[in-house]
Motif scaffolding. Structure first.
Motif, short mmCIF file in Angstrom:
data_model
loop_
_atom_site.label_atom_id
_atom_site.label_comp_id
_atom_site.label_asym_id
_atom_site.label_seq_id
_atom_site.Cartn_x
_atom_site.Cartn_y
_atom_site.Cartn_z
N TRP A 156 36.54 -25.37 -6.30
CA TRP A 156 35.09 -25.44 -6.12
C TRP A 156 34.45 -24.08 -6.36
O TRP A 156 33.40 -23.97 -7.00
CB TRP A 156 34.78 -25.93 -4.71
CG TRP A 156 33.33 -26.13 -4.43
CD1 TRP A 156 32.61 -27.28 -4.57
CD2 TRP A 156 32.39 -25.14 -3.94
NE1 TRP A 156 31.29 -27.09 -4.22
CE2 TRP A 156 31.13 -25.79 -3.83
CE3 TRP A 156 32.48 -23.80 -3.60
CZ2 TRP A 156 29.99 -25.11 -3.38
CZ3 TRP A 156 31.35 -23.13 -3.16
CH2 TRP A 156 30.12 -23.79 -3.05
N GLU A 157 35.07 -23.02 -5.86
CA GLU A 157 34.50 -21.68 -5.97
C GLU A 157 34.38 -21.22 -7.42
O GLU A 157 33.39 -20.57 -7.80
CB GLU A 157 35.33 -20.68 -5.16
CG GLU A 157 35.24 -20.85 -3.65
CD GLU A 157 36.08 -22.01 -3.12
OE1 GLU A 157 35.95 -22.34 -1.93
OE2 GLU A 157 36.90 -22.60 -3.89
N THR A 158 35.38 -21.55 -8.24
CA THR A 158 35.31 -21.17 -9.64
C THR A 158 34.25 -21.97 -10.37
O THR A 158 33.47 -21.42 -11.16
CB THR A 158 36.69 -21.35 -10.31
OG1 THR A 158 37.63 -20.48 -9.67
CG2 THR A 158 36.63 -21.03 -11.79
N LEU A 159 34.17 -23.26 -10.10
CA LEU A 159 33.15 -24.09 -10.75
C LEU A 159 31.75 -23.67 -10.32
O LEU A 159 30.82 -23.60 -11.13
CB LEU A 159 33.39 -25.56 -10.43
CG LEU A 159 34.69 -26.16 -10.97
CD1 LEU A 159 34.85 -27.60 -10.49
CD2 LEU A 159 34.73 -26.10 -12.50
N GLU A 160 31.59 -23.39 -9.03
CA GLU A 160 30.29 -22.94 -8.53
C GLU A 160 29.86 -21.66 -9.25
O GLU A 160 28.72 -21.53 -9.71
CB GLU A 160 30.37 -22.69 -7.02
CG GLU A 160 29.09 -22.14 -6.42
CD GLU A 160 29.31 -21.04 -5.38
OE1 GLU A 160 28.38 -20.85 -4.57
OE2 GLU A 160 30.36 -20.38 -5.40
N GLY A 161 30.78 -20.71 -9.34
CA GLY A 161 30.45 -19.44 -9.99
C GLY A 161 30.17 -19.59 -11.47
O GLY A 161 29.32 -18.89 -12.03
N LEU A 162 30.88 -20.50 -12.11
CA LEU A 162 30.67 -20.73 -13.54
C LEU A 162 29.27 -21.27 -13.80
O LEU A 162 28.59 -20.85 -14.75
CB LEU A 162 31.73 -21.73 -14.04
CG LEU A 162 31.88 -21.90 -15.55
CD1 LEU A 162 32.29 -20.60 -16.21
CD2 LEU A 162 32.92 -22.99 -15.83
#
Length: 400
Positions: A156-162
């Motif tokens: 989730w954190e990587t997708l959110e940041g992307l």
């Protein structure tokens, strides 16, 4: 989730993301015994086909114009190095920052922004085209490496940041938009909420600022080496002019190429230090105690100072007419736009010309679904493949 055996949480700042506190993946998977969740994200990105194709995707110059100019791949690696440096000093989660830096350009088309502009034009009645939304589409749908799910199934954190690396996308903190939110984003957040109204993590903010630092400085490097402008032309540009003046004064007999290297490395260092100092000032002011506190702020936590933001704007103002709109660059980007539009027009009208694995995703000529499939196919092309495909489809003497 208990702390991962390889976690560095003990040395992280209280407002950093922690791998053992990840919100997980859309499709549940067993955790790795040798890598943290964010390390797995980084590795999945590096092993993806989309990441490999960045080697032959344009930053500014088309791939065949010279081996020493930057591509999307070399740019992404440079952003990653800067992001890790900033994250390490600020006590952020380096692996998450690195993952975001490596993934941020996965949705770019061939021929740089010229290709994106062309797809935006031809897709205007089908929801348009946005490279950030396409990056999300790549990592959640188009990459096919796993039997259990499409995409890379990143945290989730990587997708959110992307998705939010440039800030909130909806709500009062979002920058004004001339169009609707891209369909790829609204479709995905309907089943996996990325909280579009808030800022992303400090790691995502560090990666976004690292992108600015990298492309500004390296475009100076590439532009000077390509002869699009001179060191003298940069004399009145804040920060840049004084740095070049100091380098040449200190080393008057050094080669031109060494003057460039030395000035660029100094400017990168100055921007990194400014970012670190300003972020520390904001940490002292806002006192975030968790990653959630960072997301709930009304302004970014990781930022340049006002003075450096002014320098950044002045540099962009110089580069736009002197590099990005230089007549030699205009000629090449004009060709790139025509190639992309030609490919789309033909394949949209005649989806039978698509390779079989793409053709079976369409539902006939001229439909919205076919338009998106053709856009996905073209967006994934390298500069080299797009030129070759154009010849195969339009040159009668080329083999299909």
């Amino acid at each position: 989730m208990s702390e991962h055996p390889l976690s560095r949480s003990a040395i992280l700042a209280p407002f950093a993301c922690r791998p053992e506190e990840t919100r997980g993946r859309l499709h549940a998977e067993p955790e790795s015994g040798t890598r943290s969740p964010f390390q797995r994200d980084r590795d999945r990105i590096i092993h993806s086909a989309a990441f490999r194709r960045l080697q032959y995707k344009t930053q500014v110059f088309v791939y065949h114009e010279g081996d020493n100019f930057r591509t999307r791949l070399t740019h992404s690696l440079e952003v990653s190095q800067i992001a890790r440096s900033i994250a390490r000093v600020l006590g952020l989660e380096e692996d998450l920052a690195e993952s975001l830096a490596l993934a941020h350009d996965l949705g770019h088309t061939p021929f740089g922004h010229a290709g994106e502009d062309a797809l935006q034009d031809v897709l205007a009645q089908f929801g348009g085209f946005d490279h950030n939304a396409q990056s999300l589409r790549v990592v959640t749908k188009l990459e096919r490496r796993y039997i259990q799910f499409d995409g890379l199934n990143l945290t989730w954190e990587t997708l959110e940041g992307l998705v939010k690396h440039n800030g909130p996308l909806t709500g009062p903190l979002a920058a004004p938009r001339e169009d609707d939110l891209p369909g790829a984003i609204t479709e995905y957040v309907g089943r996996h909420d990325l909280e579009l109204k808030s800022y992303a993590s400090a790691e995502a903010q560090a990666a976004a600022l690292s992108d600015d630092i990298a492309y500004n400085n390296h475009d100076i490097d590439d532009g000077l080496r390509a002869g699009l402008f001179t060191i003298k032309d940069l004399a009145d540009v804040p920060l840049v002019g004084p740095v070049f003046h100091a380098v040449i004064k200190e080393h008057p007999d050094a080669d031109f190429s060494l003057h460039i290297h030395e000035a660029v490395r100094r400017m990168i260092g100055m921007m990194i230090i400014d970012c670190i100092d300003e972020t520390r000032r904001r940490v002292a002011e806002f006192k975030p105690r968790s990653a959630g506190d960072v997301r709930s702020l009304k302004v970014p936590l990781v930022s340049f100072s006002d003075a450096m933001r002014a320098n950044d704007r002045a540099l962009k103002k110089f580069l736009f007419p002197n590099m990005y709109r230089h007549f030699t660059v205009n000629r090449m980007t004009s060709k790139g736009r025509r190639v992309v539009k030609d490919l789309f027009t033909l394949l949209f009208a005649e989806p039978g010309c698509l390779p079989p694995e793409w053709r079976r995703l369409t539902d006939g000529a001229g439909t919205a679904k076919t338009a998106r499939v053709v856009a996905d196919y073209i967006a994934g092309m390298t500069d080299r493949f797009a030129l070759d495909e154009h010849r195969r489809l339009f040159d009668m003497q080329e083999k299909p």
